[in-house]
Write a protein that holds these residues in place. Structure first.
Motif, PDB file in Angstrom:
ATOM      1  N   ARG A   1       0.854  -1.171   0.000  1.00  0.00           N
ATOM      2  CA  ARG A   1       0.000   0.000   0.000  1.00  0.00           C
ATOM      3  C   ARG A   1       0.902   1.237   0.000  1.00  0.00           C
ATOM      4  NH1 ARG A   1      -3.779   0.075   4.588  1.00  0.00           N
ATOM      5  NH2 ARG A   1      -4.168  -2.066   3.961  1.00  0.00           N
TER       6      ARG A   1
ATOM      7  N   LEU B   1     -16.214  -1.948  -5.139  1.00  0.00           N
ATOM      8  CA  LEU B   1     -14.955  -1.487  -4.565  1.00  0.00           C
ATOM      9  C   LEU B   1     -14.272  -0.457  -5.450  1.00  0.00           C
ATOM     10  CD1 LEU B   1     -13.610  -4.913  -3.248  1.00  0.00           C
ATOM     11  CD2 LEU B   1     -14.594  -3.057  -1.904  1.00  0.00           C
TER      12      LEU B   1
ATOM     13  N   SER C   1     -11.393  -9.435  -4.819  1.00  0.00           N
ATOM     14  CA  SER C   1     -11.509  -8.251  -3.964  1.00  0.00           C
ATOM     15  C   SER C   1     -10.133  -7.663  -3.663  1.00  0.00           C
ATOM     16  CB  SER C   1     -12.266  -8.576  -2.669  1.00  0.00           C
ATOM     17  OG  SER C   1     -11.589  -9.540  -1.900  1.00  0.00           O
ATOM     18  N   ARG C   2      -9.121  -8.514  -3.511  1.00  0.00           N
ATOM     19  CA  ARG C   2      -7.772  -7.993  -3.288  1.00  0.00           C
ATOM     20  C   ARG C   2      -7.267  -7.242  -4.513  1.00  0.00           C
ATOM     21  NH1 ARG C   2      -4.286 -12.721  -0.268  1.00  0.00           N
ATOM     22  NH2 ARG C   2      -5.180 -12.442   1.799  1.00  0.00           N
TER      23      ARG C   2
ATOM     24  N   LEU D   1      -9.009  -3.924  -4.619  1.00  0.00           N
ATOM     25  CA  LEU D   1      -8.464  -2.961  -3.660  1.00  0.00           C
ATOM     26  C   LEU D   1      -7.102  -2.443  -4.113  1.00  0.00           C
ATOM     27  CD1 LEU D   1      -9.487  -4.694  -0.292  1.00  0.00           C
ATOM     28  CD2 LEU D   1     -10.471  -2.640  -1.299  1.00  0.00           C
ATOM     29  N   ASP D   2      -6.300  -3.346  -4.698  1.00  0.00           N
ATOM     30  CA  ASP D   2      -4.997  -2.902  -5.217  1.00  0.00           C
ATOM     31  C   ASP D   2      -5.185  -1.883  -6.340  1.00  0.00           C
ATOM     32  OD1 ASP D   2      -3.595  -4.422  -3.458  1.00  0.00           O
ATOM     33  OD2 ASP D   2      -3.231  -6.089  -4.834  1.00  0.00           O
TER      34      ASP D   2
ATOM     35  N   ARG E   1      -6.121   1.377  -4.867  1.00  0.00           N
ATOM     36  CA  ARG E   1      -4.995   2.095  -4.251  1.00  0.00           C
ATOM     37  C   ARG E   1      -4.116   2.735  -5.319  1.00  0.00           C
ATOM     38  NH1 ARG E   1      -3.960  -2.937  -1.309  1.00  0.00           N
ATOM     39  NH2 ARG E   1      -5.385  -2.944   0.449  1.00  0.00           N
TER      40      ARG E   1
ATOM     41  N   GLU F   1     -11.542   0.720   4.535  1.00  0.00           N
ATOM     42  CA  GLU F   1     -11.401  -0.265   3.459  1.00  0.00           C
ATOM     43  C   GLU F   1     -11.858  -1.668   3.857  1.00  0.00           C
ATOM     44  OE1 GLU F   1      -7.873  -0.168   0.697  1.00  0.00           O
ATOM     45  OE2 GLU F   1      -7.385  -1.939   1.872  1.00  0.00           O
TER      46      GLU F   1
ATOM     47  N   GLN G   1     -14.856  -3.824   2.323  1.00  0.00           N
ATOM     48  CA  GLN G   1     -14.634  -5.135   1.716  1.00  0.00           C
ATOM     49  C   GLN G   1     -15.546  -6.185   2.352  1.00  0.00           C
ATOM     50  OE1 GLN G   1     -10.968  -7.157   2.690  1.00  0.00           O
ATOM     51  NE2 GLN G   1     -10.831  -8.133   0.683  1.00  0.00           N
TER      52      GLN G   1
END
Lengths: 240, 212
Positions: free
Chosen positions: A191, B65, B105-106, B109-110, B113, B160, B164
């Motif tokens: 991140r 997301l 989902s990962r 999220l990546d 970001r 976050e 999720q």
């Protein structure tokens, strides 16, 4: 565990919400039903949580994205299939006990081979015995094997017993970035760089409601509820 | 009109394109069997059934997301590619769907970001802005498009991991226990995350969600 009226506790409200959603079973379900027997007024909380959950679910259904067109799906399927040629050398998934047996066999064969070779070389050279290099245990390239943060289901800890060196990630799995004010090194990150010290959660921000075992095999994990946010937490396992 | 893609049968005329049962004897096969067929035999029909079965839930999770179709489709694509190429790592301790949702989902999220690094000025992702913009609509019923926007903003305002968890529960159809596996946390933590997520949504969507 305190015995205040549970409705005042966010953690117990969370449990009641989970109960209202039909997501509890076994001892956790029995625990909530015990609270309900003891405090019948909690049924109002159950009804409130049920209504809230249902309303939000309806709103999310109503605001779900429209489905992509059939042509979009088709194009996506083509791209996925073209890029997803399975690894043909890989064996079919096998149960963990079979893998463990396999590891034991490999280890046994390796040890037997080493002993045999050592014996042969020793006989040939008489004394001082075998001159073979010692096995290079622990010298596995830590950036070349399986990622710990991969997306496969986690193996039970028992499966990892006896493995002396676990690698974390491969270089292709992480993004390396120089983090400001953190020295000269490069850190693998998942991140954006941290903007400051990590703020750990305080003891007075949490309530431990019980202890549990995680499906990964970890024992005595505190089931707890804390104030909003996801600050990290450290704990000491309970000794029984 | 039906097109064939290396064993894949997709019907252009209906939505979503079904794999016709009479053409695909694998229609009722378990996900695990389909995955094994795909991995061992590179069976395109097995892929087609798996994809057809899970694409919509995966897409909805990713869309929630990320908030737009293009990024969501990218996440679905990357997620499917990961699980299909790493099929041999699947262990039957969890459902295939749980694994897929974890990966998708990962990835989503990546992607989110990465997008935020390039667009740090997403004003509506700040909670105060969300509250003010949503509260401006309090008391009036929103039409579909407005409600969708407000819901997207409210979801974006959640932490976050709460977002999720909620999306995996509502759109992904996972249980609390499965979400705990996906997030690597205890069941109690999932309860907490979902509870707080709902409470915050109720606050953010005041006027749309009735008060107790």
């Amino acid at each position: 565990m305190n015995h205040d009226p549970p409705i005042r506790d966010a953690c117990r409200r969370a449990w009641l919400a989970a109960y209202a959603e039909g997501q509890l079973e076994g001892t956790t379900r029995a625990q909530v039903e015990g609270w309900l027997d003891e405090h019948p007024q909690l049924w109002a909380e159950i009804q409130e949580q049920q209504a809230l959950g249902q309303t939000l679910r309806q709103m999310m259904d109503a605001t779900a994205p429209s489905d992509p067109s059939a042509a979009t799906w088709e194009a996506l399927a083509q791209r996925i299939q073209a890029a997803s040629v399975p690894a043909q050398h890989a064996a079919a998934p096998v149960p963990s006990h079979c893998r463990q047996r396999g590891l034991v066999r490999i280890a046994a064969v390796t040890v037997a081979s080493a002993l045999f070779l050592g014996g042969v070389v020793g006989l040939q050279n008489q004394l001082p015995g075998p001159t073979l290099d010692p096995p290079q245990i622990g010298q596995v390239d830590p950036l070349s094997a399986h990622p710990a943060h991969d997306d496969s289901p986690s193996p039970p800890l028992s499966e990892l017993t006896g493995i002396s060196c676990l690698t974390l990630v491969r270089e292709v799995d992480v993004l390396l970035e120089r983090v400001p004010h953190m020295g000269e090194g490069w850190l693998p990150i998942g991140r954006p760089p941290l903007e400051g010290p990590i703020q750990w959660i305080h003891q007075d921000e949490i309530e431990v409601i019980s202890f549990a075992s995680h499906s990964s095999g970890q024992q005595n994990i505190p089931c707890l509820v804390y104030a909003e946010g996801d600050k990290p937490l450290l704990w000491t396992p309970v000794r029984e | 009109m039906t097109t064939g893609i290396k064993g894949l049968q997709l019907d252009r005329g209906t939505q979503p394109g079904p794999v016709r049962s009479q053409e695909c004897p694998l229609q009722n096969a378990s996900d695990e069997l389909l995955l094994a067929r795909w991995g061992q035999d590179n069976d395109g029909r097995a892929f087609a059934v798996l994809f057809e079965r899970h694409r919509l839930a995966a897409y909805r999770v990713a869309w929630r997301l990320l908030g737009n179709e293009a990024d969501a489709l990218d996440a679905v694509q990357e997620g499917f590619i990961k699980v299909l190429t790493q099929w041999h790592q699947f262990r039957s301790q969890s459902r295939f769907k749980t694994w897929l949702m974890r990966v998708v989902s990962r990835v989503a999220l990546d992607i989110g970001r990465q997008r935020q690094r390039h667009q740090r000025c997403q004003s509506w992702s700040r909670e105060a802005d969300v509250q003010s913009s949503i509260l401006a609509c309090t008391g009036e019923q929103l039409d579909g498009q407005e409600l969708r926007q407000q819901m997207s903003k409210a979801l974006a305002a959640l932490p976050e991991l709460q977002r999720q968890a909620l999306v995996l529960y509502v759109d992904g159809g996972l249980t609390y226990r499965e979400i705990a596996d996906v997030q690597g946390v205890s069941l109690g933590t999932v309860m907490s995350r979902l509870f707080h997520a709902r409470q915050k949504l109720r606050m953010l969507l005041a006027g749309q969600v009735p008060d107790p």
